[in-house]
Design a protein around this motif. Structure first.
Motif, PDB file in Angstrom:
ATOM      1  N   LYS A  79       0.824  -1.193   0.000  1.00 38.30           N
ATOM      2  CA  LYS A  79       0.000   0.000   0.000  1.00 38.30           C
ATOM      3  C   LYS A  79       0.868   1.256   0.000  1.00 38.30           C
ATOM      4  CE  LYS A  79      -3.727  -2.087   2.727  1.00 38.30           C
ATOM      5  NZ  LYS A  79      -4.500  -1.978   3.986  1.00 38.30           N
ATOM      6  N   LYS A  80       0.312   2.331  -0.529  1.00 38.21           N
ATOM      7  CA  LYS A  80       0.986   3.616  -0.446  1.00 38.21           C
ATOM      8  C   LYS A  80       0.986   4.067   1.008  1.00 38.21           C
ATOM      9  CE  LYS A  80       0.864   8.295  -2.324  1.00 38.21           C
ATOM     10  NZ  LYS A  80       0.134   9.248  -3.211  1.00 38.21           N
ATOM     11  N   SER A  81       2.099   4.614   1.455  1.00 41.16           N
ATOM     12  CA  SER A  81       2.220   5.020   2.853  1.00 41.16           C
ATOM     13  C   SER A  81       1.196   6.097   3.192  1.00 41.16           C
ATOM     14  CB  SER A  81       3.634   5.543   3.129  1.00 41.16           C
ATOM     15  OG  SER A  81       4.578   4.517   2.987  1.00 41.16           O
ATOM     16  N   TYR A  82       0.519   5.902   4.304  1.00 41.00           N
ATOM     17  CA  TYR A  82      -0.479   6.863   4.768  1.00 41.00           C
ATOM     18  C   TYR A  82       0.189   8.111   5.314  1.00 41.00           C
ATOM     19  CZ  TYR A  82      -3.819   8.971   8.005  1.00 41.00           C
ATOM     20  OH  TYR A  82      -4.597   9.866   8.686  1.00 41.00           O
ATOM     21  N   ARG A  83      -0.364   9.274   4.988  1.00 40.53           N
ATOM     22  CA  ARG A  83       0.064  10.544   5.559  1.00 40.53           C
ATOM     23  C   ARG A  83      -1.146  11.226   6.165  1.00 40.53           C
ATOM     24  NH1 ARG A  83       3.374  13.074   0.611  1.00 40.53           N
ATOM     25  NH2 ARG A  83       2.114  11.584  -0.533  1.00 40.53           N
ATOM     26  N   ALA A  84      -1.047  11.562   7.430  1.00 37.00           N
ATOM     27  CA  ALA A  84      -2.183  12.110   8.160  1.00 37.00           C
ATOM     28  C   ALA A  84      -2.521  13.521   7.700  1.00 37.00           C
ATOM     29  CB  ALA A  84      -1.884  12.114   9.658  1.00 37.00           C
ATOM     30  N   LYS A  85      -3.798  13.863   7.867  1.00 34.50           N
ATOM     31  CA  LYS A  85      -4.309  15.211   7.631  1.00 34.50           C
ATOM     32  C   LYS A  85      -5.160  15.602   8.837  1.00 34.50           C
ATOM     33  CE  LYS A  85      -6.639  14.131   3.981  1.00 34.50           C
ATOM     34  NZ  LYS A  85      -6.414  12.678   4.025  1.00 34.50           N
ATOM     35  N   PRO A  86      -5.271  16.904   9.110  1.00 35.07           N
ATOM     36  CA  PRO A  86      -6.089  17.336  10.253  1.00 35.07           C
ATOM     37  C   PRO A  86      -7.526  16.821  10.201  1.00 35.07           C
ATOM     38  CG  PRO A  86      -4.736  19.151   9.485  1.00 35.07           C
ATOM     39  CD  PRO A  86      -4.566  18.052   8.488  1.00 35.07           C
TER      40      PRO A  86
ATOM     41  N   PRO B 158     -10.180  10.003  17.138  1.00 39.12           N
ATOM     42  CA  PRO B 158      -9.049   9.141  16.819  1.00 39.12           C
ATOM     43  C   PRO B 158      -7.746   9.909  16.633  1.00 39.12           C
ATOM     44  CG  PRO B 158     -10.467   9.401  14.914  1.00 39.12           C
ATOM     45  CD  PRO B 158     -11.198  10.002  16.076  1.00 39.12           C
ATOM     46  N   ILE B 159      -6.657   9.310  17.086  1.00 35.95           N
ATOM     47  CA  ILE B 159      -5.335   9.895  16.881  1.00 35.95           C
ATOM     48  C   ILE B 159      -4.869   9.483  15.489  1.00 35.95           C
ATOM     49  CG2 ILE B 159      -2.921   9.882  17.627  1.00 35.95           C
ATOM     50  CD1 ILE B 159      -3.980   9.300  20.492  1.00 35.95           C
ATOM     51  N   ALA B 160      -4.697  10.465  14.615  1.00 42.79           N
ATOM     52  CA  ALA B 160      -4.239  10.202  13.249  1.00 42.79           C
ATOM     53  C   ALA B 160      -2.726  10.297  13.141  1.00 42.79           C
ATOM     54  CB  ALA B 160      -4.894  11.190  12.275  1.00 42.79           C
ATOM     55  N   LEU B 161      -2.138  11.178  13.963  1.00 45.78           N
ATOM     56  CA  LEU B 161      -0.695  11.444  13.900  1.00 45.78           C
ATOM     57  C   LEU B 161      -0.139  11.486  15.320  1.00 45.78           C
ATOM     58  CD1 LEU B 161       1.936  12.420  12.455  1.00 45.78           C
ATOM     59  CD2 LEU B 161       1.028  14.748  12.655  1.00 45.78           C
ATOM     60  N   ALA B 162       0.912  10.728  15.577  1.00 47.19           N
ATOM     61  CA  ALA B 162       1.554  10.728  16.897  1.00 47.19           C
ATOM     62  C   ALA B 162       3.034  11.033  16.744  1.00 47.19           C
ATOM     63  CB  ALA B 162       1.364   9.382  17.583  1.00 47.19           C
ATOM     64  N   PHE B 163       3.519  11.947  17.572  1.00 48.49           N
ATOM     65  CA  PHE B 163       4.947  12.267  17.626  1.00 48.49           C
ATOM     66  C   PHE B 163       5.443  11.863  18.999  1.00 48.49           C
ATOM     67  CE2 PHE B 163       8.188  15.865  18.250  1.00 48.49           C
ATOM     68  CZ  PHE B 163       9.209  15.116  17.696  1.00 48.49           C
TER      69      PHE B 163
ATOM     70  N   GLN C 232      -6.179  -1.296  13.901  1.00 48.13           N
ATOM     71  CA  GLN C 232      -7.590  -1.666  13.848  1.00 48.13           C
ATOM     72  C   GLN C 232      -8.353  -0.765  12.881  1.00 48.13           C
ATOM     73  OE1 GLN C 232      -9.836  -1.256  17.562  1.00 48.13           O
ATOM     74  NE2 GLN C 232     -10.910  -3.152  17.110  1.00 48.13           N
ATOM     75  N   ARG C 233      -7.948   0.525  12.807  1.00 45.28           N
ATOM     76  CA  ARG C 233      -8.599   1.463  11.883  1.00 45.28           C
ATOM     77  C   ARG C 233      -7.990   1.397  10.481  1.00 45.28           C
ATOM     78  NH1 ARG C 233      -8.517   4.893  16.696  1.00 45.28           N
ATOM     79  NH2 ARG C 233      -6.515   5.800  16.118  1.00 45.28           N
ATOM     80  N   HIS C 234      -6.848   0.702  10.350  1.00 42.34           N
ATOM     81  CA  HIS C 234      -6.098   0.635   9.080  1.00 42.34           C
ATOM     82  C   HIS C 234      -5.662   2.022   8.627  1.00 42.34           C
ATOM     83  CE1 HIS C 234      -6.991  -3.621   8.641  1.00 42.34           C
ATOM     84  NE2 HIS C 234      -8.243  -3.340   8.974  1.00 42.34           N
ATOM     85  N   ARG C 235      -5.297   2.862   9.605  1.00 48.68           N
ATOM     86  CA  ARG C 235      -4.860   4.216   9.254  1.00 48.68           C
ATOM     87  C   ARG C 235      -4.186   4.864  10.457  1.00 48.68           C
ATOM     88  NH1 ARG C 235      -9.290   8.469   7.193  1.00 48.68           N
ATOM     89  NH2 ARG C 235      -9.693   8.668   9.444  1.00 48.68           N
ATOM     90  N   GLY C 236      -2.988   5.394  10.251  1.00 43.96           N
ATOM     91  CA  GLY C 236      -2.301   6.106  11.314  1.00 43.96           C
ATOM     92  C   GLY C 236      -0.868   6.411  10.919  1.00 43.96           C
TER      93      GLY C 236
ATOM     94  N   GLU D  92       4.281  15.734   6.575  1.00 45.26           N
ATOM     95  CA  GLU D  92       3.452  15.945   5.386  1.00 45.26           C
ATOM     96  C   GLU D  92       4.075  15.321   4.140  1.00 45.26           C
ATOM     97  OE1 GLU D  92       2.837  20.143   5.113  1.00 45.26           O
ATOM     98  OE2 GLU D  92       1.659  20.252   6.968  1.00 45.26           O
ATOM     99  N   ARG D  93       5.385  15.368   4.040  1.00 49.65           N
ATOM    100  CA  ARG D  93       6.080  14.864   2.852  1.00 49.65           C
ATOM    101  C   ARG D  93       6.083  13.344   2.815  1.00 49.65           C
ATOM    102  NH1 ARG D  93      10.316  17.396   3.786  1.00 49.65           N
ATOM    103  NH2 ARG D  93      11.465  15.744   4.855  1.00 49.65           N
TER     104      ARG D  93
END
Length: 263
Positions: A3-10, A86-91, A134-138, A222-223
């Motif tokens: 799959k193409k790597s997921y990149r989070a958005k607000p 849901p947490i889309a992006l974690a640092f 579980q969400r298949h996104r993050g 973002e990149r």
């Protein structure tokens, strides 16, 4: 085909930042808010977190906690998702460097440093990976360091903890790619923080302010791509040294360390 790597958005959910009360973590929280995210900010210092949240009360939310608390982290991250979505992006930024390790090797310092840098990161990764898979996104970014590339004299403990994070991020990136979870690692040089301010004996070339580092890091979110490394000068030098045979590496490291010592 992978799959193409997921990149989070607000619009996908909120951001989560550990070690958010000062330095790079605080600057990244503010930068993410500038870019439209709601941010759950976690750190031990509750007063500093509340002060940070007060700068943007509609976007930044304070969640005091200690990354060393395995069960507490699981509960806290579940509470954040219940409160904010849901947490889309974690640092995962919380980290520790003890200047006293310059005085010599001490197993107690290893335990203290690894409890935050390695186990603390793992304590956040555990519930985040489970929820995101579980969400298949993050998207999860782990703050390591260029110090993790090579064995640096007087940094056996801190540097090896960062090397462990790089290895962990590499392995997890491959393990969770098909589950839709993107893993990244941040390998940076000198950033002005309380950690780097305690180093008085060595020069810190290409040192930048935390706000400048936060822009580079968030641009990297973002990149996409696995590694966010800066500055390019120290990154290139570190990777070159890492590729050398040990005899040449140790000779070059001795030269570089002696040059870096302040008179």
């Amino acid at each position: 085909m992978s799959k193409k790597s997921y990149r989070a958005k607000p619009s996908d959910g909120i951001a989560f930042v550990s070690g958010a009360s000062s330095g790079i973590g605080r600057a990244v929280v503010i930068e993410l808010a500038e870019r439209g995210y709601s941010v759950a900010a976690m750190a031990r210092r509750a007063d500093d977190l509340r002060e940070l949240a007060a700068t943007r009360p509609a976007q930044i939310f304070a969640y005091p906690g200690d990354v060393r608390d395995t069960a507490g982290n699981r509960t806290l991250i579940a509470q954040i998702e219940k409160d904010q979505g849901p947490i889309a992006l974690a640092f995962l930024n919380a980290g520790l460097s003890l200047h006293v390790e310059r005085e010599g090797f001490d197993a107690a310092l290893v335990a203290q440093t690894y409890a935050v840098n390695v186990q603390g990161t793992a304590n956040c990764l555990d519930p985040l990976l489970a929820a995101m898979a579980q969400r298949h996104r993050g998207q999860i970014a782990i703050n390591a360091s260029l110090a993790g590339y090579n064995g640096l004299p007087s940094s056996a403990i801190y540097g090896s903890s960062k090397a462990a994070l790089i290895y962990m991020a590499e392995a997890l990136s491959q393990m969770y790619r098909e589950a839709g979870v993107t893993l990244q690692v941040i390998n940076h040089g000198f950033v002005r923080t309380a950690m780097t301010d305690q180093e008085k004996d060595f020069a810190q070339p290409y040192k930048i302010e935390p706000e400048a580092a936060a822009k580079i890091i968030c641009d990297g979110f973002e990149r996409g791509g696995f590694e966010i490394a800066f500055p390019w000068q120290l990154t290139a030098l570190s990777k070159f040294i890492r590729a050398l045979p040990y005899a040449a590496k140790f000779k070059l490291m001795d030269y570089a360390v002696n040059r870096a010592k302040k008179p």
